[in-house]
Scaffold this active site. Structure first.
Site, PDB file in Angstrom:
ATOM      1  N   ASP A   1       0.832  -1.331   0.004  1.00  0.00           N
ATOM      2  CA  ASP A   1       0.002   0.159   0.129  1.00  0.00           C
ATOM      3  C   ASP A   1       0.818   1.421  -0.016  1.00  0.00           C
ATOM      4  O   ASP A   1       2.323   1.185  -0.713  1.00  0.00           O
ATOM      5  CB  ASP A   1      -0.830  -0.043   1.175  1.00  0.00           C
ATOM      6  CG  ASP A   1      -2.293   0.504   0.973  1.00  0.00           C
ATOM      7  OD1 ASP A   1      -2.452   1.777   0.853  1.00  0.00           O
ATOM      8  OD2 ASP A   1      -3.256   0.000   0.875  1.00  0.00           O
TER       9      ASP A   1
ATOM     10  N   HIS B   1      -3.556   5.945   3.944  1.00  0.00           N
ATOM     11  CA  HIS B   1      -4.108   4.632   3.323  1.00  0.00           C
ATOM     12  C   HIS B   1      -3.621   3.332   3.858  1.00  0.00           C
ATOM     13  O   HIS B   1      -4.348   2.265   4.415  1.00  0.00           O
ATOM     14  CB  HIS B   1      -4.442   4.803   1.904  1.00  0.00           C
ATOM     15  CG  HIS B   1      -5.291   3.586   1.304  1.00  0.00           C
ATOM     16  ND1 HIS B   1      -5.081   2.399   0.899  1.00  0.00           N
ATOM     17  CD2 HIS B   1      -6.671   3.844   1.022  1.00  0.00           C
ATOM     18  CE1 HIS B   1      -6.020   1.766   0.419  1.00  0.00           C
ATOM     19  NE2 HIS B   1      -7.182   2.649   0.347  1.00  0.00           N
TER      20      HIS B   1
ATOM     21  N   ASN C   1     -14.104   0.391  -5.852  1.00  0.00           N
ATOM     22  CA  ASN C   1     -14.992   1.021  -5.382  1.00  0.00           C
ATOM     23  C   ASN C   1     -15.863   2.079  -6.717  1.00  0.00           C
ATOM     24  O   ASN C   1     -16.475   2.954  -6.594  1.00  0.00           O
ATOM     25  CB  ASN C   1     -14.589   2.192  -4.405  1.00  0.00           C
ATOM     26  CG  ASN C   1     -13.937   1.701  -3.267  1.00  0.00           C
ATOM     27  OD1 ASN C   1     -14.191   0.641  -3.160  1.00  0.00           O
ATOM     28  ND2 ASN C   1     -12.884   2.547  -2.631  1.00  0.00           N
TER      29      ASN C   1
ATOM     30  N   SER D   1     -11.248  -0.957  -0.012  1.00  0.00           N
ATOM     31  CA  SER D   1      -9.769  -1.091   0.699  1.00  0.00           C
ATOM     32  C   SER D   1      -9.839  -1.362   2.177  1.00  0.00           C
ATOM     33  O   SER D   1      -8.986  -2.011   2.929  1.00  0.00           O
ATOM     34  CB  SER D   1      -9.261   0.453   0.804  1.00  0.00           C
ATOM     35  OG  SER D   1      -8.931   0.481  -0.760  1.00  0.00           O
TER      36      SER D   1
END
Length: 444
Positions: A206, A237, A332, A393
């Site tokens: 990530d 994130h 998403n 996520s």
């Protein structure tokens, strides 16, 4: 080697092929994600292709494939030349190709393909160790501003290059729960589990990690960057995802428990920049590293709305063969599952709301399992320390954490066996498999 020769690399719709010397993508393979993004914007069009290419070898022919490229006189770097196979594209110097032996994939420049008389094709001749050469795509943290439209990201990219972090588009400030555990952990039956994930290696690929976050003081971490930036997370994130998958059992004060596998060994792979963007090759470099280090669980809350790619499929198969399991966010976009989660060898995770209905933003189609993804409370870089955000996520690390707990139950609970166990023990939900897969992930 049966390869078509003497032609410029061919591409599908809007591909970013350029003459030698025009852009960083046509120079050495070491061009950074930022350079490639800006070059793509200069070229125009609305493609997610970087201008580089991924060469995927046939299964079981990684050595032969690499030798085939060397036989074509490619200047090639190899991940095995670096300790722990921890190699970033920026480390490749003037190489035209970078080889990832664990997953049987190499990244090459468009100029190199042209210079060596090779062209892209959907499938090679049966006697070739190369299965396919396909475009490399940009990837982003799910929820990144980049996902709103590629060309519309120009101003965002310019701001990122000045060092300003980009918040996720689904972020929402919500008062955290002050007692017990988060709703996601409760729904996944994590608090009553007797498992901790001890002895299990969990890699989270990530934006990195806030290495000084007080909730993780004393936790052993293995860290590596694949994007030419320090592992320290200036985006948020990655810290949030690591918190859900591996956060502490008892956070300080009235903070609820938000982490699943609280005693697992954390492997932090920074494959996305502090702006939340990256390239497929950077992600593959992280996957190669995590597999080389035999991480039983590899969590990836990233992707793009791009086609199934042979390189990701090969990486997923290599992971399963090595006793590892790659788990990825479905995306998403309220559309078909994006890459890399759309590969058949990678477990795709959909998002659920607290009412256990599929989240409105959650992608659908190829879905293996579902997990809490709406209004998820977890760790965040200091000084904020905690934040509540939404997305597939956030669902993905719930599954990764539960996978680590299941992996702890038996040394044989690895790879495909672990995949099957997660699906077999999931809580069934009254929705199509295309929305929730086998259902809501459950801890042992």
């Amino acid at each position: 080697m049966a390869i078509r020769r003497g032609r410029r690399p061919q591409t599908r719709r809007g591909a970013a092929t350029t003459p030698t010397g025009d852009t960083p993508s046509s120079a050495a393979v070491s061009a950074s994600a930022e350079q490639l993004l800006l070059a793509a914007l200069e070229r125009g069009g609305d493609t997610l292709e970087t201008g580089r290419y991924l060469v995927t070898y046939r299964e079981g022919m990684a050595e032969e494939g690499a030798k085939a490229l060397k036989a074509q006189d490619f200047r090639m770097a190899d991940a095995r030349d670096f300790a722990g196979q921890a190699v970033a594209l920026e480390d490749a110097g003037d190489a035209e190709a970078l080889n990832f032996p664990e997953i049987g994939v190499a990244v090459v420049t468009a100029a190199a393909l042209q210079a060596h008389g090779m062209s892209t094709f959907e499938a090679a001749a049966s006697d070739s160790p190369i299965e396919v050469i396909e475009p490399e795509y940009f990837v982003f943290a799910e929820g990144s501003d980049y996902m709103r439209g590629f060309l519309a990201a120009a101003n965002t990219i310019a701001r990122d290059l000045k060092g300003a972090p980009v918040p996720g588009e689904d972020e929402e400030e919500i008062e955290p729960e002050v007692l017990g555990a988060t709703w996601g952990l409760i729904r996944c039956r994590v608090p009553p589990s007797t498992r901790s994930g001890v002895g299990i290696r969990v890699a989270v690929l990530d934006t990195g990690m806030d290495l000084g976050h007080p909730d993780f003081a004393g936790r052993p971490m293995t860290t590596q960057t694949f994007v030419g930036q320090p592992v320290q997370d200036l985006h948020g994130h990655g810290t949030h995802c690591i918190g859900t998958a591996c956060g502490p059992k008892s956070p300080p004060g009235a903070t609820p428990r938000y982490g699943v596998a609280y005693a697992s060994r954390i492997f932090v792979g920074k494959v996305l920049t502090n702006s939340g963007g990256g390239t497929g090759a950077g992600v593959l470099a992280g996957m190669n590293w995590a597999i080389a280090n035999r991480c039983a669980v590899i969590s990836m809350s990233l992707g793009s709305q791009s086609p199934v790619q042979a390189a990701y499929t090969a990486a997923g198969q290599a992971a399963l063969s090595a006793g590892c399991l790659i788990i990825a966010a479905a995306g998403n976009a309220a559309s078909q599952t994006g890459a890399p989660a759309n590969s058949p060898t990678i477990m795709s995770v959909a998002s659920l709301d607290p009412t256990l209905v599929p989240s409105s933003f959650s992608n659908f189609g190829k879905i293996e399992i579902a997990a809490p993804g709406r209004d998820v409370f977890s760790s965040w870089p200091r000084p904020t320390r905690y934040r509540t955000i939404s997305g597939t996520s956030m669902a993905c690390p719930h599954v990764a954490g539960c996978a680590a707990l299941w992996a702890q139950t038996s040394a044989s609970m690895r790879g495909a066996t672990l995949w099957r166990k997660l699906q077999a023990t999931a809580r069934r939900l009254p929705f199509p498999g295309s929305r929730v897969g086998a259902g809501l992930v459950q801890a042992p």
